[in-house]
Design a protein around this motif. Structure first.
Motif, short mmCIF file in Angstrom:
data_model
loop_
_atom_site.label_atom_id
_atom_site.label_comp_id
_atom_site.label_asym_id
_atom_site.label_seq_id
_atom_site.Cartn_x
_atom_site.Cartn_y
_atom_site.Cartn_z
N ARG A 67 11.86 49.74 -35.15
CA ARG A 67 10.96 49.28 -34.10
C ARG A 67 9.62 49.08 -34.78
O ARG A 67 9.41 49.48 -35.92
N ALA A 68 8.68 48.47 -34.10
CA ALA A 68 7.40 48.15 -34.72
C ALA A 68 6.29 49.07 -34.24
O ALA A 68 5.13 48.67 -34.15
N GLY A 69 6.63 50.32 -33.97
CA GLY A 69 5.62 51.30 -33.60
C GLY A 69 4.82 51.73 -34.80
O GLY A 69 5.17 51.42 -35.95
N ALA A 70 3.75 52.43 -34.56
CA ALA A 70 2.84 52.82 -35.64
C ALA A 70 3.54 53.61 -36.74
O ALA A 70 3.32 53.36 -37.93
N SER A 71 4.39 54.55 -36.37
CA SER A 71 5.06 55.39 -37.38
C SER A 71 5.99 54.59 -38.26
O SER A 71 5.99 54.73 -39.49
N GLY A 72 6.81 53.74 -37.66
CA GLY A 72 7.75 52.93 -38.43
C GLY A 72 7.06 51.96 -39.36
O GLY A 72 7.43 51.82 -40.54
N VAL A 73 6.03 51.30 -38.85
CA VAL A 73 5.27 50.35 -39.67
C VAL A 73 4.56 51.09 -40.80
O VAL A 73 4.57 50.65 -41.95
N TRP A 74 3.95 52.22 -40.48
CA TRP A 74 3.23 52.98 -41.50
C TRP A 74 4.19 53.41 -42.61
O TRP A 74 3.89 53.27 -43.79
N GLU A 75 5.35 53.93 -42.23
CA GLU A 75 6.31 54.40 -43.23
C GLU A 75 6.76 53.24 -44.13
O GLU A 75 6.79 53.37 -45.35
N MET A 76 7.12 52.11 -43.53
CA MET A 76 7.54 50.96 -44.34
C MET A 76 6.40 50.50 -45.25
O MET A 76 6.62 50.16 -46.41
N LEU A 129 11.51 44.19 -38.50
CA LEU A 129 10.91 44.90 -37.37
C LEU A 129 11.45 44.30 -36.08
O LEU A 129 11.52 43.07 -35.94
N VAL A 130 11.80 45.17 -35.14
CA VAL A 130 12.31 44.76 -33.84
C VAL A 130 11.38 45.36 -32.80
O VAL A 130 11.59 46.48 -32.33
N PRO A 131 10.30 44.65 -32.47
CA PRO A 131 9.32 45.22 -31.52
C PRO A 131 9.87 45.27 -30.10
O PRO A 131 10.73 44.45 -29.73
N LEU A 132 9.39 46.25 -29.34
CA LEU A 132 9.72 46.29 -27.92
C LEU A 132 9.19 45.01 -27.28
O LEU A 132 8.13 44.52 -27.65
N GLY A 133 9.92 44.51 -26.33
CA GLY A 133 9.54 43.24 -25.70
C GLY A 133 8.81 43.43 -24.39
O GLY A 133 7.95 44.31 -24.24
N ARG A 167 3.66 47.99 -23.90
CA ARG A 167 2.19 47.86 -23.95
C ARG A 167 1.75 46.67 -24.78
O ARG A 167 0.61 46.27 -24.74
N GLY A 168 2.65 46.15 -25.62
CA GLY A 168 2.30 45.01 -26.47
C GLY A 168 1.88 45.41 -27.87
O GLY A 168 1.70 44.55 -28.73
N ASP A 169 1.71 46.71 -28.12
CA ASP A 169 1.27 47.14 -29.45
C ASP A 169 2.31 46.84 -30.52
O ASP A 169 1.96 46.45 -31.64
N GLN A 170 3.59 47.00 -30.19
CA GLN A 170 4.61 46.73 -31.19
C GLN A 170 4.68 45.24 -31.52
O GLN A 170 4.90 44.86 -32.68
N GLN A 171 4.47 44.39 -30.53
CA GLN A 171 4.44 42.94 -30.79
C GLN A 171 3.29 42.61 -31.75
O GLN A 171 3.46 41.85 -32.70
N ARG A 172 2.12 43.21 -31.50
CA ARG A 172 0.96 42.95 -32.37
C ARG A 172 1.19 43.50 -33.77
O ARG A 172 0.87 42.84 -34.76
N ASN A 173 1.74 44.72 -33.86
CA ASN A 173 2.02 45.31 -35.18
C ASN A 173 2.96 44.41 -35.98
O ASN A 173 2.73 44.13 -37.16
N ALA A 174 4.04 43.99 -35.33
CA ALA A 174 5.05 43.17 -36.01
C ALA A 174 4.46 41.84 -36.47
O ALA A 174 4.69 41.41 -37.61
N GLU A 175 3.71 41.21 -35.61
CA GLU A 175 3.13 39.91 -35.97
C GLU A 175 2.13 40.05 -37.10
O GLU A 175 2.07 39.20 -38.00
N HIS A 176 1.34 41.11 -37.10
CA HIS A 176 0.37 41.34 -38.17
C HIS A 176 1.09 41.48 -39.52
O HIS A 176 0.70 40.86 -40.51
N CYS A 177 2.15 42.26 -39.55
CA CYS A 177 2.91 42.46 -40.80
C CYS A 177 3.62 41.17 -41.22
O CYS A 177 3.69 40.85 -42.41
#
Length: 125
Positions: free
Chosen positions: A18-27, A36-40, A44-54
């Motif tokens: 998933r594209a939460g802070a912990s998963g993105v940070w670890e990767m 990354l498979v962000p929540l849709g 809250r939209g944070d996972q979508q933003r995290n995934a797109e940024h990466c």
């Protein structure tokens, strides 16, 4: 939608998160390419933003199962995406190198210092 992961013993074939802070940070800290498979919708939209940024730096592939009409099609495409990544060592190397644009090289140290400062602990010499 529930996704089935590819059964493959190669480490590159198992980096999905998933594209939460912990998963993105670890990767990012480990400089691991992956999907990354962000929540849709409804998140809250944070996972979508995290995934797109990466993704914009080329560090990950973003997979959005909600864009598929049939869950089975999403699963098949996800498997194909993971398999393509597992089979392309040069692409994985480029993705791993891209993490230097996303994550600070000393991110773990900065986090530790911030926690120590927040807690009011003294640094050990």
């Amino acid at each position: 939608h529930e996704l089935l992961l590819v059964r493959d013993s190669r480490p590159a074939a198992r980096r999905g998160s998933r594209a939460g802070a912990s998963g993105v940070w670890e990767m990012g800290v480990l400089k691991k390419p992956g999907v990354l498979v962000p929540l849709g919708a409804g998140s809250r939209g944070d996972q979508q933003r995290n995934a797109e940024h990466c993704r914009k730096f080329g560090a990950v592939v973003v997979f959005r199962p909600e864009e598929y009409a049939e869950p089975a099609l999403a699963t098949l495409d996800f498997r194909e995406t993971m398999q393509e990544l597992a089979n392309d060592a040069q692409r994985r190397a480029r993705m791993a190198a891209a993490w230097t644009q996303v994550v600070w090289p000393d991110a773990a140290g900065r986090c530790a210092e911030a926690i120590v400062h927040f807690l009011g602990w003294k640094k050990m010499d």
